[in-house]
Write a protein that holds these residues in place. Structure first.
Motif: not given
Length: 283
Positions: A55-84
Motif C-alpha cells: 500500500a502507499g501513494t504515487i504522486a500523492g494519490l493513494v495506490v488502491t492496488d499494485c499488480v504485475t503486468g507484461a507487454v511484448a517487446e514488439d507490442g503495445e497492449t499491457v496485459h495484467l495479472g491473470d490475463d498475461i
C-alpha cells in the motif's frame, strides 16, 4: 509511448520510497494504472500470490492496488495479472509493476513522480514472510520422522514436507497461513499420515521450540537479487545456527530473526484429514 524496459524494483533491498519517471499509463477497469521506470512497490504476483501488494501513494494519490503486468517487446497492449498470456520471465516480454489509483496521475508519460510505500504495512508483511519461511523449516524438522522413503531435503537436511505438500501460502500482516495436501501423492512419496491427529500437539510444540531458538539466535536475513528487474530470480538467505539456508523468494523480509520478537504456530487438520493448515503469528 512504447515500453522498452521491464520495471526495476528496489523493494528487495528494503526501499520504501523513491522518485521515478512515468513510462506509461493503462486503464484498469474503471481505474488508472501507472507504470514507472523504477519503483519501491511490491506488486501482487499472479502466479504465486502469497504476499499482498504494498500500500502507499504515487504522486500523492493513494495506490488502491499494485499488480504485475507484461507487454511484448514488439507490442503495445499491457496485459495484467491473470490475463498475461505467457509465463513469468518469458523472453521477448517486458515485465511491469502497475500502480493502480482511482484518479489519473497528473502529467502522464515523462513526468517524474514520488512513490511512497506504507512502511508500517510493509514491515508487518515482511515479518509475516520471514516467519513463514522459518516456520516451514521448523515444520520440516518436526515431521522428519514421518518419512519412510528418502525425500528431497531442505537447506537443513530434513525432508522438505513444505515444498512437497504445499497447496497455498498467504502472507498476512504479522503472520501467514499455509495449507498442505495430505493426499495419495504425498503418501506414495513416503510420508506417513496415520496417527498425525494425535501427534499434532507435540509437533506444534517442537516447531514452536525451534522457532524460539532461531529468534533468540538473532540470525541475519537477506535477499539476494541478480539484477533490478521485476523478474530477477531473488533468493532469501538466513544464517541459522545449524547452517545458512537459501529459499527462492520474491517477497520482502526483515533483516534479522530477532526482529520477529516471538513466533507462534497453530496446526489444524481438516475434518476429513486431507489437509493440514499451519497458522503462523508474529508478536
Amino acid at each position: 509511448m512504447p515500453i522498452t524496459h521491464s520495471t526495476h524494483v528496489t523493494y528487495p533491498r528494503g526501499e520504501v520510497t523513491g522518485r521515478s519517471t512515468v513510462v506509461a499509463t493503462v486503464p484498469v477497469e474503471d481505474r488508472h494504472g501507472t507504470i514507472v521506470a523504477e519503483t519501491p512497490f511490491h506488486p501482487l504476483d499472479h502466479t504465486w500470490p502469497d504476499q499482498p501488494a504494498d500500500a502507499g501513494t504515487i504522486a500523492g494519490l493513494v495506490v488502491t492496488d499494485c499488480v504485475t503486468g507484461a507487454v511484448a517487446e514488439d507490442g503495445e497492449t499491457v496485459h495484467l495479472g491473470d490475463d498475461i498470456p505467457v509465463r513469468r520471465g518469458t523472453p521477448g516480454w517486458h515485465w511491469l509493476v502497475v500502480h493502480v489509483t482511482a484518479e489519473p496521475v497528473a502529467g502522464g508519460p515523462g513526468t517524474e513522480v514520488e512513490l511512497a510505500v506504507d512502511a508500517a504495512n510493509r514491515r508487518a508483511l515482511s515479518a509475516g514472510h520471514t516467519a513463514c519461511h522459518l516456520a516451514a523449516l521448523a515444520l520440516n524438522a518436526a515431521l522428519a520422522g514421518r518419512w519412510r522413503k528418502e525425500a528431497r531435503a531442505d537447506g537443513l537436511g530434513h525432508p522438505d514436507f513444505d515444498q512437497t505438500a504445499i497447496v497455498s501460502s498467504r502472507i498476512l500482516p504479522g503472520g501467514s497461513r499455509d495449507v498442505y495436501r495430505l493426499g495419495k501423492s504425498l503418501r506414495r512419496k513416503g510420508f506417513v499420515v496415520e496417527g498425525l491427529t494425535d501427534e499434532l500437539p507435540e509437533i506444534a510444540r517442537r516447531v514452536g521450540d525451534r522457532l524460539k531458538e532461531w529468534v533468540a539466535a538473532d540470525a541475519p536475513v537477506r535477499v539476494d537479487a541478480p539484477g533490478p528487474e521485476l523478474t530477477a530470480r531473488r533468493t532469501w538467505h538466513c544464517g541459522l545456527p545449524e547452517a545458512e539456508v537459501s529459499i527462492p523468494c520474491g517477497g520482502t523480509h526483515l533483516s534479522r530473526t530477532s526482529e520477529l520478537g516471538a513466533v507462534a504456530v497453530t496446526l489444524e487438520l481438516s475434518a476429513d484429514g486431507s489437509e493440514l493448515t499451519m497458522l503462523t503469528t508474529v508478536g
